[in-house]
Design a protein around this motif. Structure first.
Motif, PDB file in Angstrom:
ATOM      1  N   VAL A   1       0.857  -1.182   0.000  1.00 38.39           N
ATOM      2  CA  VAL A   1       0.000   0.000   0.000  1.00 38.39           C
ATOM      3  C   VAL A   1       0.887   1.223   0.000  1.00 38.39           C
ATOM      4  CG1 VAL A   1      -1.851   1.227   1.181  1.00 38.39           C
ATOM      5  CG2 VAL A   1      -1.739  -1.271   1.298  1.00 38.39           C
ATOM      6  N   ARG A   2       0.734   2.060  -1.035  1.00 40.49           N
ATOM      7  CA  ARG A   2       1.530   3.261  -1.175  1.00 40.49           C
ATOM      8  C   ARG A   2       0.953   4.370  -0.290  1.00 40.49           C
ATOM      9  NH1 ARG A   2       2.469   4.456  -7.363  1.00 40.49           N
ATOM     10  NH2 ARG A   2       0.365   5.222  -7.152  1.00 40.49           N
ATOM     11  N   ASN A   3       1.709   5.464  -0.114  1.00 45.54           N
ATOM     12  CA  ASN A   3       1.269   6.572   0.737  1.00 45.54           C
ATOM     13  C   ASN A   3      -0.044   7.199   0.279  1.00 45.54           C
ATOM     14  OD1 ASN A   3       3.381   6.364   2.495  1.00 45.54           O
ATOM     15  ND2 ASN A   3       4.649   7.886   1.453  1.00 45.54           N
ATOM     16  N   ASP A   4      -0.339   7.146  -1.009  1.00 51.42           N
ATOM     17  CA  ASP A   4      -1.592   7.719  -1.504  1.00 51.42           C
ATOM     18  C   ASP A   4      -2.738   6.702  -1.451  1.00 51.42           C
ATOM     19  OD1 ASP A   4      -0.745   6.056  -3.495  1.00 51.42           O
ATOM     20  OD2 ASP A   4      -1.050   7.471  -5.134  1.00 51.42           O
ATOM     21  N   ALA A   5      -2.583   5.639  -0.673  1.00 48.77           N
ATOM     22  CA  ALA A   5      -3.587   4.594  -0.423  1.00 48.77           C
ATOM     23  C   ALA A   5      -3.876   3.734  -1.655  1.00 48.77           C
ATOM     24  CB  ALA A   5      -4.881   5.185   0.124  1.00 48.77           C
ATOM     25  N   LYS A   6      -2.985   3.730  -2.626  1.00 51.39           N
ATOM     26  CA  LYS A   6      -3.137   2.847  -3.790  1.00 51.39           C
ATOM     27  C   LYS A   6      -2.610   1.474  -3.393  1.00 51.39           C
ATOM     28  CE  LYS A   6      -2.980   2.245  -8.585  1.00 51.39           C
ATOM     29  NZ  LYS A   6      -3.612   0.955  -8.601  1.00 51.39           N
ATOM     30  N   ILE A   7      -3.406   0.438  -3.690  1.00 50.06           N
ATOM     31  CA  ILE A   7      -3.050  -0.928  -3.294  1.00 50.06           C
ATOM     32  C   ILE A   7      -2.485  -1.674  -4.494  1.00 50.06           C
ATOM     33  CG2 ILE A   7      -3.940  -3.116  -2.427  1.00 50.06           C
ATOM     34  CD1 ILE A   7      -6.134  -1.489  -1.032  1.00 50.06           C
TER      35      ILE A   7
END
Length: 166
Positions: free
Chosen positions: A22-28
């Protein structure tokens, strides 16, 4: 049972398998194995890595447009169950799989159509180039088919009897 797709190679991820990032921008991002996860961390483009589905689709190795793939996407959506609809769907899935396998076989046959002839031509040229590896040089000289042809000019100005005396 919800089947996910790997972000990198597009293979199916079964429940309880794979890695989720999970990236910082909430992209999974979901990965099927550590190989895909490591390639993602190395910032590799899946369209340039030969073993991924994206590469195969981009370079015409796999079928890109097929109606059976759309039905595969519909299968992952959760729906309310109706026994009759479920029974019909399961029968349809079997038919769809059979159709998809037949189409893939046809696609493979079309791609491999001229391969046998080209391989045979390449083998013949390779054999012609390196015939000395297959047969011994002395055998090649004795064999009339591979022996070098030598042309000798004979003048017929002298009669046969004079040639014998000399």
């Amino acid at each position: 049972m919800r089947l996910e797709k790997c972000w990198f190679c597009s293979s199916t991820i079964y429940p309880g398998h794979g890695i989720q990032f999970v990236r910082n921008d909430a992209k999974i991002f979901r990965f099927c194995r550590s190989k895909c996860h490591k390639n993602f961390k190395m910032k590799r483009n899946p369209r340039k890595v030969k073993w991924t589905k994206a590469y195969r689709l981009l370079h015409g190795k796999d079928m890109t447009k097929d109606s059976t793939f759309e039905l595969e996407r519909k299968r992952n959506r959760p729906e309310r169950y109706d026994r009759n609809v479920t029974e019909k769907t399961l029968k349809a899935i079997k038919k769809i799989d059979k159709i998809r396998v037949a189409r893939e076989a046809r696609h493979h046959a079309m791609r491999m159509k001229g391969k046998k002839a080209t391989e045979q031509r390449a083998a013949v040229t390779e054999l012609e180039k390196s015939i000395d590896l297959v047969r011994a040089p002395a055998a090649l000289l004795q064999d009339s088919e591979f022996a070098p042809k030598i042309k000798v000019k004979v003048s017929e100005s002298q009669p046969e009897a004079e040639r014998m005396e000399e």
